[in-house]
Design a protein around this motif. Sequence first.
Motif, PDB file in Angstrom:
ATOM      1  N   MET A   1       0.740  -1.002   0.084  1.00  9.34           N
ATOM      2  CA  MET A   1      -0.145  -0.089   0.056  1.00  9.34           C
ATOM      3  C   MET A   1       0.896   1.171  -0.038  1.00  9.34           C
ATOM      4  SD  MET A   1      -3.285   1.410   0.680  1.00  9.34           S
ATOM      5  CE  MET A   1      -3.092   2.948   1.091  1.00  9.34           C
ATOM      6  N   SER A   3       1.045   5.516  -0.206  1.00 12.38           N
ATOM      7  CA  SER A   3       0.260   6.732  -0.224  1.00 12.38           C
ATOM      8  C   SER A   3       1.105   7.992  -0.535  1.00 12.38           C
ATOM      9  CB  SER A   3      -0.155   6.959   1.238  1.00 12.38           C
ATOM     10  OG  SER A   3       0.503   7.861   1.726  1.00 12.38           O
ATOM     11  N   ILE A   4       0.319   9.202  -0.270  1.00 10.46           N
ATOM     12  CA  ILE A   4       1.063  10.340  -0.588  1.00 10.46           C
ATOM     13  C   ILE A   4       2.172  10.758  -0.187  1.00 10.46           C
ATOM     14  CG2 ILE A   4       0.280  12.738  -1.190  1.00 10.46           C
ATOM     15  CD1 ILE A   4      -2.808  11.547  -0.378  1.00 10.46           C
ATOM     16  N   ILE A   5       2.083  10.559   0.954  1.00 11.25           N
ATOM     17  CA  ILE A   5       3.269  11.177   1.787  1.00 11.25           C
ATOM     18  C   ILE A   5       4.434  10.158   1.953  1.00 11.25           C
ATOM     19  CG2 ILE A   5       3.839  12.558   4.058  1.00 11.25           C
ATOM     20  CD1 ILE A   5       0.920  12.707   4.383  1.00 11.25           C
ATOM     21  N   ASP A   6       4.236   9.072   1.634  1.00  6.03           N
ATOM     22  CA  ASP A   6       5.326   7.877   1.672  1.00  6.03           C
ATOM     23  C   ASP A   6       6.766   8.603   1.184  1.00  6.03           C
ATOM     24  OD1 ASP A   6       4.000   4.678   0.461  1.00  6.03           O
ATOM     25  OD2 ASP A   6       4.311   5.649   2.406  1.00  6.03           O
ATOM     26  N   GLN A  10      10.229   4.995   4.526  1.00  8.13           N
ATOM     27  CA  GLN A  10       9.020   4.033   5.013  1.00  8.13           C
ATOM     28  C   GLN A  10       8.878   3.053   4.064  1.00  8.13           C
ATOM     29  OE1 GLN A  10       6.940   4.645   7.155  1.00  8.13           O
ATOM     30  NE2 GLN A  10       5.600   3.202   6.493  1.00  8.13           N
ATOM     31  N   LEU A  25       4.422  13.946  11.542  1.00 11.72           N
ATOM     32  CA  LEU A  25       2.882  13.952  11.258  1.00 11.72           C
ATOM     33  C   LEU A  25       2.195  13.446  12.580  1.00 11.72           C
ATOM     34  CD1 LEU A  25       1.078  13.936   8.794  1.00 11.72           C
ATOM     35  CD2 LEU A  25       1.265  11.495   8.630  1.00 11.72           C
ATOM     36  N   PHE A  28       1.865  16.780  14.389  1.00 14.61           N
ATOM     37  CA  PHE A  28       0.777  17.609  13.623  1.00 14.61           C
ATOM     38  C   PHE A  28      -0.489  17.307  13.820  1.00 14.61           C
ATOM     39  CE2 PHE A  28      -1.511  17.999   9.636  1.00 14.61           C
ATOM     40  CZ  PHE A  28      -1.653  19.250   9.636  1.00 14.61           C
ATOM     41  N   LEU A  29      -0.789  15.900  13.552  1.00 17.93           N
ATOM     42  CA  LEU A  29      -2.185  15.381  13.789  1.00 17.93           C
ATOM     43  C   LEU A  29      -2.647  15.339  15.546  1.00 17.93           C
ATOM     44  CD1 LEU A  29      -2.034  12.364  11.286  1.00 17.93           C
ATOM     45  CD2 LEU A  29      -3.482  14.421  11.150  1.00 17.93           C
TER      46      LEU A  29
ATOM     47  N   ILE B 106      -5.927  14.094   3.748  1.00 19.46           N
ATOM     48  CA  ILE B 106      -4.625  13.830   3.198  1.00 19.46           C
ATOM     49  C   ILE B 106      -3.757  13.319   4.208  1.00 19.46           C
ATOM     50  CG2 ILE B 106      -2.386  14.502   1.960  1.00 19.46           C
ATOM     51  CD1 ILE B 106      -4.245  16.206  -0.032  1.00 19.46           C
ATOM     52  N   ALA B 107      -3.354  14.111   5.227  1.00 21.86           N
ATOM     53  CA  ALA B 107      -2.654  13.642   6.407  1.00 21.86           C
ATOM     54  C   ALA B 107      -3.068  12.685   7.053  1.00 21.86           C
ATOM     55  CB  ALA B 107      -2.651  14.960   7.450  1.00 21.86           C
ATOM     56  N   LEU B 108      -4.537  12.348   7.168  1.00 20.35           N
ATOM     57  CA  LEU B 108      -5.163  11.152   7.933  1.00 20.35           C
ATOM     58  C   LEU B 108      -4.708  10.017   7.119  1.00 20.35           C
ATOM     59  CD1 LEU B 108      -8.431  12.379   9.655  1.00 20.35           C
ATOM     60  CD2 LEU B 108      -6.242  11.546  10.681  1.00 20.35           C
ATOM     61  N   SER B 109      -4.740  10.014   5.638  1.00 24.16           N
ATOM     62  CA  SER B 109      -4.584   8.893   5.017  1.00 24.16           C
ATOM     63  C   SER B 109      -3.299   7.998   4.895  1.00 24.16           C
ATOM     64  CB  SER B 109      -4.917   9.255   3.321  1.00 24.16           C
ATOM     65  OG  SER B 109      -3.811  10.058   2.946  1.00 24.16           O
ATOM     66  N   TYR B 110      -2.307   8.911   5.410  1.00 22.77           N
ATOM     67  CA  TYR B 110      -1.079   8.297   5.697  1.00 22.77           C
ATOM     68  C   TYR B 110      -1.098   7.247   6.787  1.00 22.77           C
ATOM     69  CZ  TYR B 110       4.146   7.873   6.560  1.00 22.77           C
ATOM     70  OH  TYR B 110       5.385   7.444   6.685  1.00 22.77           O
ATOM     71  N   PRO B 111      -0.600   5.915   6.383  1.00 26.08           N
ATOM     72  CA  PRO B 111      -0.682   4.896   7.131  1.00 26.08           C
ATOM     73  C   PRO B 111       0.244   4.901   8.462  1.00 26.08           C
ATOM     74  CG  PRO B 111       0.335   4.070   5.321  1.00 26.08           C
ATOM     75  CD  PRO B 111       0.144   5.643   5.124  1.00 26.08           C
TER      76      PRO B 111
END
Lengths: 307, 308
Positions: A1, A3-6, A10, A25, A28-29, B106-111
């Motif tokens: 899988m 994703s965008i920020i990979d 990672q 991240l 931030f979250l 977008i931030a939450l979609s990162y696993p």
Amino acid sequence: MSSIIDDETQVTAPSEKMSRNDWILQIFLITIGLIIALPIIIAIFTSLKSVTDINANPYNILPREWTLDNYRTAWNATPFGRYLLNSAIQSGIIVICQVLFSILAAFAFSFLKFPGRDLMFYVILGSLMVPFQLTFIPNFILVSELPKNCIELFGESAEFCNSVGANSYFGLTVPFLASAFGVFLLRQFFMALPKELYDSAQIDGASNFRFLWQIVVPLSGGAISALGIFAFLGAWSQYLWPLIITNDQSMRTVQIGIRFFLFDQERGADWGSLMAGAVIVMLPTLIIFLVAQRQLVKGIAMTGLKG
Amino acid sequence: MQNSSPPKGKGMQKVMAALEGYLYLLPTLIILGVFVFYPIISSFNMSLTRVAPFGNQTRYVGLENYQRLFTEIMEGGDYWNSLKVSFLFTLGTVPTGIALAVGLAIALSYPLKRLSWFHRLLIFIPIVISSAVTGVLFRFLYNPAVGYLNHWLTFVGIEEGPNWLASKDWALIAVSIAVVWRQLGFNVIIALAGVQNIDGTYYEAAKVDGANMWHRIRHITLPLLTPTLFFLLIINVINSLQTFGEINILTDGGPGQATTNLVYAIFVDGFIGTPLRGFASAQAYLLALIIVVVSIIQFRGLGRRVNY
């Protein structure tokens, strides 16, 4: 899988250790999440502060000493118990009827064949396009004048005529007893059930009604409880209709109760008991959120609707 | 349908089957008929009437109420004001809400390996908060004496924060912030579902080509997200046109009429003081028209889920 920020680390190092990007991240979250939840967190902690604490240290989020005094004050100053009861009855009636009527209609749309069926489905879906702002004035007049018309129809002795107008549970709930959203949601689910179930029930000689209650409903527990949750959240949060259709304090729902409590309290600026009131009002929905978060989120993501 | 002499038993069966079908639909059809469809007509009829100043005689006045609304638009009267408030409110809340939601999605979609349930919990939580409670919570935050908001502003060097709810310039912004907050959870959930629907191989390919994170967001995520963005746009425009609860609790439409939007004007004219139900119905009809036009655009858009 992917994703965008990979980033490279990672992908190449799927170890238990968090990478630098993970840490950034995470922080931030968590920060954003706390900011978003802050109005609720502040309300909960303020409701547990003493009055002197609120006035002396208004900007300390945590209480110096924890107390339930505000809940006592709020509970005694305004009939919150009665509001909660009203809201429970109002929401209960709406949930039961919406679920029941939606099951019946969705069943007809997905298993039965009769002329005009598809037209009726589009008619029901079309009701989603009619905004509440268009209907609430005529509905208000209709419901308010119901007792008068009822007495004209059934005579003075008809006691039930007193419990159908404004300031009644009937009046609070009747415009919302059916739900086009519910019909749509359950129809989608029923359509996915194997048609062979219906055929074999027919061969066994089971009536449609028995087939619905003994086969379809037990197989659809997830969809039905999702609808129930959406119906409850919608009913519990209602504002405009209960505001205009009740003017008797004993018939107010919690949402209207907290509004009037706000305008009473603010003269004394007793924010502690006001926040206690707000917590009382949001507690049932917060609990549902904590318990059924996954189901709720899935339902919203799938249907794109809040009920 | 052809009625060409079916066997009597079979015709009877058909009628019974139809009756049974409609019996299942009956409760839903009755409720929607009486409380959704019938008001479409009765509300229009009511918009053509006026209650005479003396006595309770309702008079038919034709399009007078609509003429009055038109005059108010031309002369910059009350209706012009509520149109303007609704427009500014939509303009202020919808793009902000969607931009925040997409960023967070977008931030939450990162696993992430840890705590991702906790992030979601905190970010989604406003979806279960009612508009009345939102109003109460933000009334506290905006309070000039003990509210947190102006206190926090001092940290960034703003010693004298605005008087949020009492100022003509700030009241609409104050209401907007509260509404964006309440809608955020819903918007993030929808946006996140959209982001997660995007095939991961696109990102793999972009990475091979050496695209950095911003390039990937700009050239893969956002274009592939257009159907979701479009859906969010429509839903948010409709919701913003229907905002009522927060306004009722935070500002009561004021100060002056600074936060009286189209819905609030209907409520005030129809239910406060001497009710002008005909005039309020005319406004409701025009608002419904605006909302229906927006929804039709939505239904057309849903049909073709094109990506650019």
